[in-house]
Write a protein that holds these residues in place. Sequence first.
Motif, PDB file in Angstrom:
ATOM      1  N   SER A  12     -24.509  -4.122  -9.925  1.00  0.00           N
ATOM      2  CA  SER A  12     -24.264  -3.884 -11.349  1.00  0.00           C
ATOM      3  C   SER A  12     -23.029  -3.004 -11.558  1.00  0.00           C
ATOM      4  CB  SER A  12     -25.496  -3.209 -11.978  1.00  0.00           C
ATOM      5  OG  SER A  12     -25.259  -2.943 -13.343  1.00  0.00           O
ATOM      6  N   THR A  51     -20.680  -5.379 -19.514  1.00  0.00           N
ATOM      7  CA  THR A  51     -21.478  -5.093 -18.333  1.00  0.00           C
ATOM      8  C   THR A  51     -21.787  -6.384 -17.586  1.00  0.00           C
ATOM      9  OG1 THR A  51     -23.598  -5.345 -19.435  1.00  0.00           O
ATOM     10  CG2 THR A  51     -22.592  -3.158 -19.484  1.00  0.00           C
ATOM     11  N   ASN A  53     -24.188  -7.896 -14.127  1.00  0.00           N
ATOM     12  CA  ASN A  53     -25.035  -7.662 -12.970  1.00  0.00           C
ATOM     13  C   ASN A  53     -25.524  -8.980 -12.415  1.00  0.00           C
ATOM     14  OD1 ASN A  53     -27.998  -8.204 -13.739  1.00  0.00           O
ATOM     15  ND2 ASN A  53     -27.252  -6.977 -15.455  1.00  0.00           N
ATOM     16  N   LEU A  76     -24.554   0.071  -7.368  1.00  0.00           N
ATOM     17  CA  LEU A  76     -24.283   0.495  -8.736  1.00  0.00           C
ATOM     18  C   LEU A  76     -22.875   1.059  -8.840  1.00  0.00           C
ATOM     19  CD1 LEU A  76     -27.800   2.134  -9.135  1.00  0.00           C
ATOM     20  CD2 LEU A  76     -27.108  -0.184  -9.791  1.00  0.00           C
ATOM     21  N   SER A  81     -24.983   1.730 -14.982  1.00  0.00           N
ATOM     22  CA  SER A  81     -25.777   0.900 -14.068  1.00  0.00           C
ATOM     23  C   SER A  81     -26.876   1.718 -13.397  1.00  0.00           C
ATOM     24  CB  SER A  81     -24.878   0.281 -12.992  1.00  0.00           C
ATOM     25  OG  SER A  81     -23.912  -0.546 -13.582  1.00  0.00           O
ATOM     26  N   LYS A  84     -29.584   2.300 -15.856  1.00  0.00           N
ATOM     27  CA  LYS A  84     -30.368   1.099 -16.123  1.00  0.00           C
ATOM     28  C   LYS A  84     -31.288   0.718 -14.960  1.00  0.00           C
ATOM     29  CE  LYS A  84     -29.845  -3.672 -17.726  1.00  0.00           C
ATOM     30  NZ  LYS A  84     -28.919  -4.739 -18.091  1.00  0.00           N
TER      31      LYS A  84
END
Lengths: 187, 357, 250
Positions: A12, A51, A53, A76, A81, A84
């Motif tokens: 991510s 973003t 991922n 990450l 990220s 999250k």
Amino acid sequence: MTTISTTKTIFSGFGGQGVLMMGYVLATSGMEEDKHVTYLPSYGAEVRGGTANCTVTVSDEPIASPVASFPDFAVLMNTPSLIKFESGVKSGGIVFLNRDLVDVRPKRRDIHVVSIPVNSIAKRLGNTRGANMVMIGAFVQKTGLVSLKSVIKSVKSIFQKKGTKIHKMNTLALKEGAAFVDGLLGS
Amino acid sequence: MAKQLMCGSHVIAEAATRAGCRFYAGYPITPQNELPEYMSRRFAQIEDATFVQAESELAAINMVMGASMAGVRAMTSSSSPGISLKQEGISYIAGMELPAVVVNIMRGGPGLGNIAPTQQDYFQATKGGGHGGYHTIVFAPHSGQELVTLTMKAFDLADAYRTPIILLGDGLMGQMMEPVIFPDPIDPATLPQKDWALDGARGRDSRLVASLHLDPVEMEEFNWKLARKYDAICERETEHESYLLDDAVVGVVAFGTAARIAKGAVKRLRESGLKAGLFRPITLWPFPAKALRTLTRTIKHLLVFEMNFGQMVEDVKVSVGETATVHFHGRPGGVVSTPHEIAGVITKLMYRYNLAK
Amino acid sequence: MAKQIFKRPEALTEHIFHYCPGCGHSIIHRLIAEVIDELGIREKTVGVPPAGCAVLAYNYLDVDMGEAPHGRAMAVATGIKRARPHLVVFTYQGDGDIAAIGTAESVHAANRGERLTAIFVNNGVYGMTGGQMAPTTLVGQTTTTTPGGRLPLRDGFPLDLSQMLAVAAGSVYIERTSVTSPKHVLKTKKAIKKAFQMQMDDLGFALVEILSQCPTNWKLSPIEACRRVEDEVMKSYPLGVIKDTTQTSN
């Protein structure tokens, strides 16, 4: 080295960091090693706004679900990220952090943290866009999910059209990432 | 040929091309945009192949209708709301007895819903979808490799039965990358001639492709002809997969993505000695009713797992009648269940009915 | 020895037209058949008839014909033409078909410059369904759904689709004609022929709008209906070439 037969990894970060490429490289390398693999990107409205991922599953047997609610590993590349995905990582799992851009530490104590200054390393190599290659090099060196050799081979074939200069730069970045992990182990 | 890591939408597009598809029309909609994008690139390399980005879903399906009339293998793809728009054309295509392949990469609904993987369009796909009481063959692939085989097979069956076929996947099937191997491409010139196609009345009587039958007797005759065709399809083309069912005490019934997850659940349970199995319909229409009923000679509890709030379960109930108890587990919003979750549901069922030994 | 000076075009079948007395469709069908004969394209022509009175056009035209859902003729024709570019493909559409339910298909086929020939029969009503208001119905005109006459700010203004399609860069030839008199019939035939020729020359989208009469739904005699076209309809929809990119303007 991991002994579990099915391993899930989330990558991510924000758009432009080559997050999806890292997942793609891992999945391709797994395929080259005749493992079962799935690669599932975030898509649609979820990826608008910067973003990105993806989830990669590598397994010795057919993969039931390509989704990872509780990934074994999380790579990450920025602070959002970490915020999250930290809570979802399996207990005993590993998070790989881009030390240059993640400015907080994980709160959990039951997961391992590998923190790598991938941007700085890439910059030192004169390859600022290669931070993702540094990271994936470090990732496979640490996890042993696939061999570094397979990754170098996959990256070469993925970027085949880009020529030998890019190939050399990518290989160097992958090796530097791996070397950084070796250094951590040695220290 | 070597393994390739490709997303489902690309796999369908490449498989279609290899099946001799030479006409594609579509309209952008998530989560299947990768499919038309791939087609536009791929068809640019083939001289007699046409890609059209249509002004609407309606136009796209009607363009496919036209190309099919002209005798060319044709495909369109979309996602749930777009498939609703295409229903007009699909009904006409069924009524005109034209081959066509329609891909539905389902999303959550009704209305705009979301783009997460669900199976909310089972009814729409298997019960006709448009007006007039027709059927479409419906394939429900559950892996990248099966996308290859079923896409290619869809073109063959569409031609053989002169019928629209729906390839029913979801966002996960469309977006997920898996290694796949493609067979060699088919040269469209080697396919059987279509003696009904509109390619100019050169040295023959002029032809008509139409669905209008004003005379009720003629309409009735035509509909009986369709009915016989559908009977033949049910007889010959029904497909399913049985997984660890021989000694199972609970049979999970699931298709597509749900079946994939259920397989994982069954495997887990087997590892801990619990006898679960999976019955996976590959054709949703025709539904493998006979095979399912046969199964109930030994398995008395079926768990239907769908990513909706209960659609295929109706067909399962009709198929087995009173011969087994049918249970249901559903996730209708796009939340993808884990094998762990499904294993839990099966285990509970086993304990409740004292089946865990 | 007797010399044959008139015969049924080869592209016309022996079926007797089912159209009402005085209707323009039969004339237009015949003109299309004559043009197909004259261009020698009967064996490579595919027609796409509409929903509406002319839905049975395939009974009369002896060429390959493929039905289209209401309004979708241009999309179906696009599919046929793109799949088999050597074919000559035409659509036959009424005003409701081409300018209401099929507006999007019309605009975009023209805009893509599809090598198609569109025959657009404008009689200002939905004929087969019983004379409801069409997009082209004149202001004030009484129909079964505008009993007090078409009121623009309630029912919309008459839509000039031909002008709209002329704006599309992909259209190469658009002409409006009528079939109210022998002179107009001959002009219409010339226009139809040109619209087919444009397609055969691979130039782009061509359309002939033909103002036609519907004595039955207008509740007029055939003669009165023709007179109405000339006296009233032509005022809102003037005849002439609307666009012709093969003619250099001076």
